[in-house]
Design a protein around this motif. Structure first.
Motif, PDB file in Angstrom:
ATOM      1  N   THR A   1     -10.316  20.553 -23.086  1.00 40.90           N
ATOM      2  CA  THR A   1     -10.120  19.943 -24.474  1.00 40.90           C
ATOM      3  C   THR A   1     -11.075  18.915 -25.018  1.00 40.90           C
ATOM      4  N   TYR A   2     -12.005  18.215 -24.216  1.00 43.43           N
ATOM      5  CA  TYR A   2     -12.840  17.239 -24.542  1.00 43.43           C
ATOM      6  C   TYR A   2     -14.132  17.894 -25.348  1.00 43.43           C
ATOM      7  N   VAL A   3     -14.416  19.069 -25.265  1.00 45.52           N
ATOM      8  CA  VAL A   3     -15.720  19.602 -25.852  1.00 45.52           C
ATOM      9  C   VAL A   3     -15.344  19.653 -27.337  1.00 45.52           C
TER      10      VAL A   3
ATOM     11  N   GLY B   1      -7.859  23.827 -22.103  1.00 46.17           N
ATOM     12  CA  GLY B   1      -6.722  23.109 -21.302  1.00 46.17           C
ATOM     13  C   GLY B   1      -7.269  21.737 -20.451  1.00 46.17           C
ATOM     14  N   ASP B   2      -6.386  21.504 -19.650  1.00 45.86           N
ATOM     15  CA  ASP B   2      -6.925  20.352 -18.673  1.00 45.86           C
ATOM     16  C   ASP B   2      -7.446  20.901 -17.297  1.00 45.86           C
ATOM     17  N   SER B   3      -7.884  20.299 -16.327  1.00 45.64           N
ATOM     18  CA  SER B   3      -8.716  20.744 -15.339  1.00 45.64           C
ATOM     19  C   SER B   3      -7.504  21.704 -14.308  1.00 45.64           C
TER      20      SER B   3
ATOM     21  N   CYS C   1      -9.064  14.168  -2.562  1.00 47.16           N
ATOM     22  CA  CYS C   1     -10.148  14.193  -3.519  1.00 47.16           C
ATOM     23  C   CYS C   1      -9.714  14.520  -4.974  1.00 47.16           C
ATOM     24  N   TYR C   2     -10.007  13.759  -6.138  1.00 39.50           N
ATOM     25  CA  TYR C   2      -9.502  14.180  -7.290  1.00 39.50           C
ATOM     26  C   TYR C   2     -10.645  15.470  -7.430  1.00 39.50           C
ATOM     27  N   ILE C   3     -10.143  16.269  -8.458  1.00 36.14           N
ATOM     28  CA  ILE C   3     -10.868  17.570  -8.817  1.00 36.14           C
ATOM     29  C   ILE C   3     -12.143  17.130  -9.314  1.00 36.14           C
ATOM     30  N   ASN C   4     -12.353  15.871  -9.819  1.00 34.71           N
ATOM     31  CA  ASN C   4     -13.685  15.420 -10.679  1.00 34.71           C
ATOM     32  C   ASN C   4     -14.514  15.114  -9.293  1.00 34.71           C
ATOM     33  N   THR C   5     -14.916  15.955  -8.398  1.00 41.86           N
ATOM     34  CA  THR C   5     -15.941  15.849  -7.421  1.00 41.86           C
ATOM     35  C   THR C   5     -16.759  17.180  -7.315  1.00 41.86           C
TER      36      THR C   5
ATOM     37  N   VAL D   1     -15.422   6.472 -19.328  1.00 42.26           N
ATOM     38  CA  VAL D   1     -14.453   6.392 -20.675  1.00 42.26           C
ATOM     39  C   VAL D   1     -12.946   5.650 -20.633  1.00 42.26           C
ATOM     40  N   HIS D   2     -12.392   5.994 -19.636  1.00 43.13           N
ATOM     41  CA  HIS D   2     -10.859   5.705 -19.653  1.00 43.13           C
ATOM     42  C   HIS D   2     -10.798   4.374 -19.306  1.00 43.13           C
ATOM     43  N   GLU D   3     -12.008   3.805 -18.038  1.00 39.51           N
ATOM     44  CA  GLU D   3     -11.808   2.358 -17.685  1.00 39.51           C
ATOM     45  C   GLU D   3     -11.888   1.234 -18.714  1.00 39.51           C
TER      46      GLU D   3
ATOM     47  N   PRO E   1      -3.817   8.980 -16.911  1.00 37.32           N
ATOM     48  CA  PRO E   1      -3.592   8.216 -15.979  1.00 37.32           C
ATOM     49  C   PRO E   1      -5.367   7.743 -15.026  1.00 37.32           C
ATOM     50  N   GLU E   2      -6.128   8.095 -16.102  1.00 40.66           N
ATOM     51  CA  GLU E   2      -7.547   7.634 -15.451  1.00 40.66           C
ATOM     52  C   GLU E   2      -7.670   5.954 -16.064  1.00 40.66           C
ATOM     53  N   CYS E   3      -6.824   5.699 -16.981  1.00 40.69           N
ATOM     54  CA  CYS E   3      -7.010   4.386 -17.603  1.00 40.69           C
ATOM     55  C   CYS E   3      -6.306   3.400 -16.690  1.00 40.69           C
TER      56      CYS E   3
ATOM     57  N   GLY F   1      -0.016  11.199 -18.609  1.00 41.80           N
ATOM     58  CA  GLY F   1      -0.271  12.502 -18.250  1.00 41.80           C
ATOM     59  C   GLY F   1      -1.516  12.796 -18.419  1.00 41.80           C
ATOM     60  N   SER F   2      -1.846  14.238 -17.965  1.00 48.12           N
ATOM     61  CA  SER F   2      -2.986  14.886 -18.239  1.00 48.12           C
ATOM     62  C   SER F   2      -3.150  15.124 -19.601  1.00 48.12           C
ATOM     63  N   THR F   3      -4.534  15.576 -19.907  1.00 44.14           N
ATOM     64  CA  THR F   3      -4.915  16.070 -21.229  1.00 44.14           C
ATOM     65  C   THR F   3      -3.800  16.879 -21.955  1.00 44.14           C
ATOM     66  N   THR F   4      -3.354  17.965 -21.112  1.00 41.23           N
ATOM     67  CA  THR F   4      -2.795  18.878 -21.609  1.00 41.23           C
ATOM     68  C   THR F   4      -1.242  18.490 -21.744  1.00 41.23           C
TER      69      THR F   4
HETATM   70  P1  13P Z   1      -7.427  16.612 -17.104  1.00 42.44           P
HETATM   71  O1  13P Z   1      -7.353  17.222 -16.176  1.00 42.44           O
HETATM   72  O2  13P Z   1      -6.246  15.584 -17.718  1.00 42.44           O
HETATM   73  O3  13P Z   1      -7.970  17.304 -18.545  1.00 42.44           O
HETATM   74  O4  13P Z   1      -8.600  15.251 -17.008  1.00 42.44           O
HETATM   75  C1  13P Z   1     -10.144  15.695 -16.828  1.00 42.44           C
HETATM   76  C2  13P Z   1     -10.995  14.707 -17.124  1.00 42.44           C
HETATM   77  O5  13P Z   1     -11.883  14.925 -16.671  1.00 42.44           O
HETATM   78  C3  13P Z   1     -10.265  13.487 -17.603  1.00 42.44           C
HETATM   79  O6  13P Z   1     -11.095  12.730 -18.052  1.00 42.44           O
END
Ligand code: 13P
Ligand code: SF4
Length: 343
Positions: A57-59, A72-74, A144-148, A211-213, A236-238, A250-253
């Motif tokens: 969604t961020y692109v 969508g979200d990850s 781990c968070y999927i962001n790895t 971005v979120h911090e 929830p990264e805030c 919640g997640s972006t979705t």
């Molecule tokens: P989402 O899974 O909520 O889309 O988050 C991915 C992400 O990188 C948010 O910064």
């Protein structure tokens, strides 16, 4: 699934609704005339090569609304990657998402068209650090968070996303968890579990999303002063003080779905996340009143229609995702355990 865009006029009719306070996210008719031939060429190549385009969604909205098959979200994107019959997966997002798609589809060609697909979370920790931490905390389950990176996943027991971290941390049959690399998501998840009376020890690594911090609780106070009935949605990264003051987390979705479902309410929505959620909603939820500014992720925004076209035509070596054979099996198991817990 995106609807095929038939003309520059049709593209402009869609994208002209986007006004999120950043010129990069605004579309004039002239810009749509320039973009349309690239969209058309990508659509033809996609068909010819049986390629699936998965976009976060961020692109940029021209990717989201012009060429993506699934946005969508990850978690949703990983699920779509796991289910596809396409021969090629092209993933405009960031590198770790494309790596996840490759781990789930070892025999498919997975392309990452992003020349700058980092992520401040994924870049914050390496596998050696995880193995050292595992020796230090042998009793803990490593989440781990999927962001790895794939190599970090290979060193962990199970991965989670922003939409299922609280569900999975609750289900793991161990009261001692080491969560990496996002300390803010760890703390927010711990607080969420505490509210339900679940008191697990959740240690965390000191990573964060750049971005979120930076989002501050004062932004919520000021917005509530101007719009007392505003609905605040936070990722929830805030920071925890932001998350605690939000109405919906919640997640972006999940944020997107909430606003689509409540778009007819008279009061506005304030989204605390990257701008991509707001720009998508200006098209998908035309009745919603959105207030607030704009935060762009420089990594996600490095994707472009031009780089997608180039990767589809003739991928460069750096566009092609490969995973070292010795980590593939462990990294895939880490992701599959997420699906086992979450589904
Ligand atoms: P989402 O899974 O909520 O889309 O988050 C991915 C992400 O990188 C948010 O910064
Ligand atoms: Fe990574 Fe943050 Fe960008 Fe998401 S917004 S991809 S966590 S840097």
């Amino acid at each position: 699934m995106s609807v095929a865009i038939a003309s520059p006029e049709a593209l402009y009719e869609k994208l002209k609704h986007i006004h999120v306070g950043n010129p990069l996210c605004e579309y004039t008719y002239e810009r749509c005339i320039e973009l349309f031939p690239i969209i058309e060429e990508i659509s033809i190549l996609k068909e010819e090569k049986n390629a699936l385009i998965l976009a976060h969604t961020y692109v940029h909205p021209d990717i989201v609304f012009g060429v993506a098959d699934h946005v969508g979200d990850s978690y949703g994107l990983a699920k779509a990657a796991r289910q596809t019959q396409a021969s090629i997966i092209l993933f405009p997002a960031v590198r770790f998402m494309a790596e996840t798609a490759k781990l789930l589809n070892p025999d498919k060609l997975v392309l990452d068209p992003n020349p700058n697909g980092g992520c401040s979370l994924a870049d914050s920790i390496d596998p050696d650090t995880v193995w050292r931490l595992r020796r230090q905390y042998p009793q803990h389950t490593f989440v781990c968070y999927i962001n790895t990176t794939a190599a970090v996943k290979a060193a962990c027991d199970v991965c989670v996303t922003s939409s299922n971290a609280h569900i999975i941390l609750e289900k793991i049959p161990n009261d001692r968890i080491y969560f990496l690399p996002d300390r803010l998501l760890a703390e927010n998840t711990k607080n969420r579990l505490l509210k339900r009376g679940i008191t697990k020890e959740i240690l965390s690594y000191p990573g964060s999303c750049y971005v979120h911090e930076e989002i501050q609780e004062e932004e919520i106070d000021l917005m509530r002063y101007r719009f007392p009935d505003v609905t605040v949605l936070a990722h929830p990264e805030c920071p925890p003080e932001v998350v605690q003051k939000a109405d919906v987390v919640g997640s972006t979705t999940e944020m997107h779905r909430y606003v689509v479902a409540h778009q007819h309410q008279r009061s506005p929505f304030f989204l605390l996340t990257e701008c991509g959620v707001a720009s998508r909603l200006q098209i998908d939820a035309p009745h919603a009143k959105l207030v607030g500014g704009c935060h762009l992720c420089k990594y996600m925004r490095s994707n472009s229609l031009q780089s997608i076209l180039a990767a589809l035509k003739q991928p460069k070596e750096s566009d092609i995702i490969t995973i070292e054979p010795q980590i593939q099996e462990r990294a895939r198991r880490c992701i599959e355990r997420m699906f086992d817990y979450a589904e």
